[in-house]
Scaffold this motif. Structure first.
Motif, PDB file in Angstrom:
ATOM      1  N   VAL A 324      43.959  64.851  29.819  1.00 35.27           N
ATOM      2  CA  VAL A 324      44.656  63.602  29.488  1.00 35.27           C
ATOM      3  C   VAL A 324      44.915  63.564  27.990  1.00 35.27           C
ATOM      4  CG1 VAL A 324      44.642  61.090  29.665  1.00 35.27           C
ATOM      5  CG2 VAL A 324      43.422  62.455  31.373  1.00 35.27           C
ATOM      6  N   ALA A 325      46.182  63.403  27.612  1.00 38.30           N
ATOM      7  CA  ALA A 325      46.570  63.363  26.203  1.00 38.30           C
ATOM      8  C   ALA A 325      47.348  62.092  25.923  1.00 38.30           C
ATOM      9  CB  ALA A 325      47.429  64.575  25.850  1.00 38.30           C
ATOM     10  N   GLY A 326      47.121  61.533  24.746  1.00 41.35           N
ATOM     11  CA  GLY A 326      47.858  60.348  24.329  1.00 41.35           C
ATOM     12  C   GLY A 326      48.442  60.557  22.951  1.00 41.35           C
ATOM     13  N   GLY A 327      49.772  60.461  22.829  1.00 44.41           N
ATOM     14  CA  GLY A 327      50.414  60.601  21.520  1.00 44.41           C
ATOM     15  C   GLY A 327      50.137  61.945  20.883  1.00 44.41           C
ATOM     16  N   ILE A 328      49.756  61.922  19.595  1.00 44.68           N
ATOM     17  CA  ILE A 328      49.514  63.157  18.857  1.00 44.68           C
ATOM     18  C   ILE A 328      48.277  63.875  19.380  1.00 44.68           C
ATOM     19  CG2 ILE A 328      48.057  62.199  17.039  1.00 44.68           C
ATOM     20  CD1 ILE A 328      50.937  64.756  16.657  1.00 44.68           C
ATOM     21  N   GLY A 329      47.506  63.208  20.242  1.00 40.26           N
ATOM     22  CA  GLY A 329      46.372  63.855  20.886  1.00 40.26           C
ATOM     23  C   GLY A 329      46.772  64.986  21.814  1.00 40.26           C
ATOM     24  N   SER A 355      50.449  60.555  27.935  1.00 41.49           N
ATOM     25  CA  SER A 355      50.835  59.155  27.739  1.00 41.49           C
ATOM     26  C   SER A 355      51.679  59.023  26.487  1.00 41.49           C
ATOM     27  CB  SER A 355      49.576  58.283  27.614  1.00 41.49           C
ATOM     28  OG  SER A 355      49.919  56.945  27.326  1.00 41.49           O
ATOM     29  N   THR A 356      52.849  58.378  26.630  1.00 40.14           N
ATOM     30  CA  THR A 356      53.756  58.194  25.508  1.00 40.14           C
ATOM     31  C   THR A 356      54.353  56.789  25.552  1.00 40.14           C
ATOM     32  OG1 THR A 356      55.796  59.005  24.464  1.00 40.14           O
ATOM     33  CG2 THR A 356      55.644  59.184  26.861  1.00 40.14           C
ATOM     34  N   ARG A 357      54.855  56.344  24.401  1.00 41.67           N
ATOM     35  CA  ARG A 357      55.489  55.025  24.337  1.00 41.67           C
ATOM     36  C   ARG A 357      56.988  55.093  24.590  1.00 41.67           C
ATOM     37  NH1 ARG A 357      52.592  52.268  18.992  1.00 41.67           N
ATOM     38  NH2 ARG A 357      50.463  52.223  19.863  1.00 41.67           N
ATOM     39  N   ARG A 367      58.632  69.683  25.120  1.00 40.35           N
ATOM     40  CA  ARG A 367      57.782  70.834  24.811  1.00 40.35           C
ATOM     41  C   ARG A 367      56.790  71.087  25.950  1.00 40.35           C
ATOM     42  NH1 ARG A 367      56.044  72.545  19.660  1.00 40.35           N
ATOM     43  NH2 ARG A 367      54.860  74.487  19.872  1.00 40.35           N
ATOM     44  N   LEU A 368      56.192  70.029  26.463  1.00 35.75           N
ATOM     45  CA  LEU A 368      55.243  70.175  27.566  1.00 35.75           C
ATOM     46  C   LEU A 368      55.930  70.697  28.827  1.00 35.75           C
ATOM     47  CD1 LEU A 368      53.137  66.916  27.109  1.00 35.75           C
ATOM     48  CD2 LEU A 368      52.299  69.260  26.845  1.00 35.75           C
ATOM     49  N   ARG A 369      57.116  70.180  29.100  1.00 35.38           N
ATOM     50  CA  ARG A 369      57.828  70.622  30.301  1.00 35.38           C
ATOM     51  C   ARG A 369      58.184  72.099  30.214  1.00 35.38           C
ATOM     52  NH1 ARG A 369      61.367  65.059  30.773  1.00 35.38           N
ATOM     53  NH2 ARG A 369      59.866  63.934  32.123  1.00 35.38           N
ATOM     54  N   THR A 370      58.557  72.548  29.039  1.00 34.89           N
ATOM     55  CA  THR A 370      58.888  73.966  28.853  1.00 34.89           C
ATOM     56  C   THR A 370      57.662  74.845  29.048  1.00 34.89           C
ATOM     57  OG1 THR A 370      60.660  73.423  27.290  1.00 34.89           O
ATOM     58  CG2 THR A 370      59.776  75.661  27.224  1.00 34.89           C
ATOM     59  N   HIS A 381      52.165  65.255  34.434  1.00 35.91           N
ATOM     60  CA  HIS A 381      52.504  63.863  34.730  1.00 35.91           C
ATOM     61  C   HIS A 381      52.767  63.162  33.395  1.00 35.91           C
ATOM     62  CE1 HIS A 381      50.967  64.290  38.873  1.00 35.91           C
ATOM     63  NE2 HIS A 381      50.006  65.013  38.307  1.00 35.91           N
ATOM     64  N   VAL A 382      53.961  62.611  33.226  1.00 39.35           N
ATOM     65  CA  VAL A 382      54.306  61.892  32.004  1.00 39.35           C
ATOM     66  C   VAL A 382      54.228  60.395  32.287  1.00 39.35           C
ATOM     67  CG1 VAL A 382      56.077  61.439  30.271  1.00 39.35           C
ATOM     68  CG2 VAL A 382      55.780  63.763  31.180  1.00 39.35           C
ATOM     69  N   HIS A 383      53.420  59.697  31.505  1.00 38.75           N
ATOM     70  CA  HIS A 383      53.246  58.243  31.647  1.00 38.75           C
ATOM     71  C   HIS A 383      53.940  57.570  30.470  1.00 38.75           C
ATOM     72  CE1 HIS A 383      50.058  58.806  34.743  1.00 38.75           C
ATOM     73  NE2 HIS A 383      49.835  59.918  34.057  1.00 38.75           N
ATOM     74  N   ASP A 384      55.010  56.845  30.763  1.00 38.31           N
ATOM     75  CA  ASP A 384      55.844  56.227  29.730  1.00 38.31           C
ATOM     76  C   ASP A 384      55.644  54.710  29.751  1.00 38.31           C
ATOM     77  OD1 ASP A 384      57.743  55.398  27.957  1.00 38.31           O
ATOM     78  OD2 ASP A 384      59.425  56.409  28.950  1.00 38.31           O
ATOM     79  N   SER A 385      54.997  54.185  28.721  1.00 37.29           N
ATOM     80  CA  SER A 385      54.728  52.733  28.694  1.00 37.29           C
ATOM     81  C   SER A 385      56.014  51.927  28.586  1.00 37.29           C
ATOM     82  CB  SER A 385      53.793  52.400  27.526  1.00 37.29           C
ATOM     83  OG  SER A 385      54.364  52.794  26.289  1.00 37.29           O
TER      84      SER A 385
END
Length: 442
Positions: A324-329, A355-357, A367-370, A381-385
């Motif tokens: 699980v990653a959030g932002g620059i994490g 997780s992204t805003r 980048r992750l999808r590539t 899984h991309v979580h878009d707030s």
């Protein structure tokens, strides 16, 4: 962190207790005895924790394995310093309680004060004055450390005075400790702590912290994949020892604001054996916000490291993997994915949640999808707030709870990490191990 600090404090208290149990209180009254021993215990706890903080400030790589990584060593250093200041304040308050006890119980049956003359008397007088002066400054520095709005570049230079203040307080403790301490276990422990802290303070004052892990290099590429992100690629000299995916390093660019010093950044690339490192730097302050316009190709760079144990090789191959990653994490996971692409033998099923805003403007999504496109075992899984699909810890935990043993690796905003850890602990209990990067150096 809590078990380490609790155990350390318990050892100090036990050493003090063994000495106190052997004392003969004589004719002294209980209030005066409590004040006297409270003074000794608070002083011992304060200087002991300060000594621990000083040793941890030298970035002892040997302690990374038992303490869980340099990020946790820095967190332990921070809280050891805070607790040391708390006990120092308590020590000062107990010292000031003299008049209150006189008013309530009078001077009678007060423990006799030993008289010292000559050099020892002079040293004790000096130690008392210097200790009081240093305590005021230490308390002020702790306040500035906790005040996040205070600029890092100024805090950094003020913080560099801490080793000098420690030496003053170590002198205060050494000359004012009861003479009978030095023939007891408490004195042996105090001597060990003072010696270790003094050596650490000298290392810090001489600028030798991390010196043997510094490598010179040059910037080979600079780009801005997003307005608030700067990507810097460096090639280091032959002394670089290599790194493991997920580690971080302290980076300083020659020619930039000398007040800033080195900043810690996660290495966002795997080790390909060519001494090339990539950093994804988020604009979180004045220094990082200006990097894109101030760092240029060919610019000299100094990298100190690598540090940290948030590394791919520590994962449990028998447990389900949830990242699980959030932002620059996301940066350590970029390195992990890069590692999996080059070392296919390490591949295993992974659920990666990011997780992204705002997914449409976030450069890390593409980048992750590539990266994941070449890794069929990794499900992204991309979580878009902004689109209403933010990570909800309870729902996330419930969806994953199928009875399997699970290992969760988290790097991102502390609040999100706390919520996720609490939800998993409540729903999965002992079936989950939660790892997180404690990447906070101040």
């Amino acid at each position: 962190m809590i078990p380490v600090l609790s155990g350390f404090i318990a050892i100090l208290a036990l050493a003090w207790g063994l000495n106190t149990a052997a004392l003969d209180g004589g004719q002294a009254s209980l209030p005066w005895l409590i004040r006297e021993q409270g003074l000794y215990l608070s002083g011992l706890l304060s200087i002991g924790l300060m000594s621990l903080a000083m040793v941890l400030a030298t970035r002892p790589v040997i302690l990374e394995r038992p303490l869980g990584g340099m990020d946790r060593i820095f967190r332990l250093h921070k809280w050891a310093g805070i607790l040391a200041a708390v006990f120092a304040a308590l020590h000062w308050l107990i010292e000031m309680s003299d008049d209150l006890i006189k008013a309530l119980y009078g001077r009678s049956r007060r423990p006799a004060e030993m008289e010292f003359g000559g050099l020892l008397g002079t040293l004790r007088d000096a130690g008392e004055e210097l200790g009081e002066f240093a305590i005021y400054l230490v308390l002020g520095m702790i306040v500035l450390s906790l005040w996040k709005r205070f600029p890092y570049k100024f805090w950094r230079h003020l913080h560099r005075a801490m080793p000098a203040l420690y030496l003053l307080l170590a002198f205060h403790a050494a000359v004012l400790a009861p003479l009978d301490y030095w023939s007891q276990p408490v004195g042996m422990l105090l001597a060990l702590l003072l010696a270790s802290g003094t050596v650490a303070a000298v290392i810090a004052l001489s600028g030798r912290i991390g010196r043997d892990r510094r490598v010179q290099g040059v910037v080979t590429a600079v780009s801005s994949p997003a307005p608030d992100v700067t990507e810097v690629v460096c090639r280091l000299g032959g002394e670089w020892r290599g790194h493991r995916a997920g580690q971080f390093a302290f980076v300083s660019f020659t020619g930039l604001d000398r007040f800033e010093g080195a900043h810690p950044f996660t290495i966002a690339s795997a080790d390909h054996g060519d001494r090339t490192l990539s950093f994804q730097i988020k604009a979180l302050g004045d220094h990082t916000r200006q990097l894109a316009g101030r760092v240029a190709v060919g610019q000299p760079v100094t990298v100190e490291g690598p540090y940290g144990r948030f590394v791919l090789e520590r994962r449990d191959r028998k447990a389900r993997q949830v990242w699980v990653a959030g932002g620059i994490g996301v940066t350590p996971f970029l390195a992990w994915l890069d590692e999996l692409r080059t070392r296919r033998e390490n591949a295993m099923p992974v659920e990666l949640h990011y997780s992204t805003r705002g997914a449409t403007q976030d450069p890390f999504v593409a980048r992750l999808r590539t990266l994941c496109a070449d890794l069929p075992d990794v499900t992204l899984h991309v979580h878009d707030s902004s689109a209403g699909t933010a990570i909800k810890p309870d729902a996330f935990a419930t969806a994953q709870a199928d009875g399997a043993r699970t290992e969760v690796w988290f790097c991102g905003p502390p609040r999100l990490g706390d919520q996720l850890k609490a939800a998993l602990a409540r729903l999965w209990r002992r079936r989950v191990r939660f790892h997180r990067e404690a990447f906070e150096m101040r």
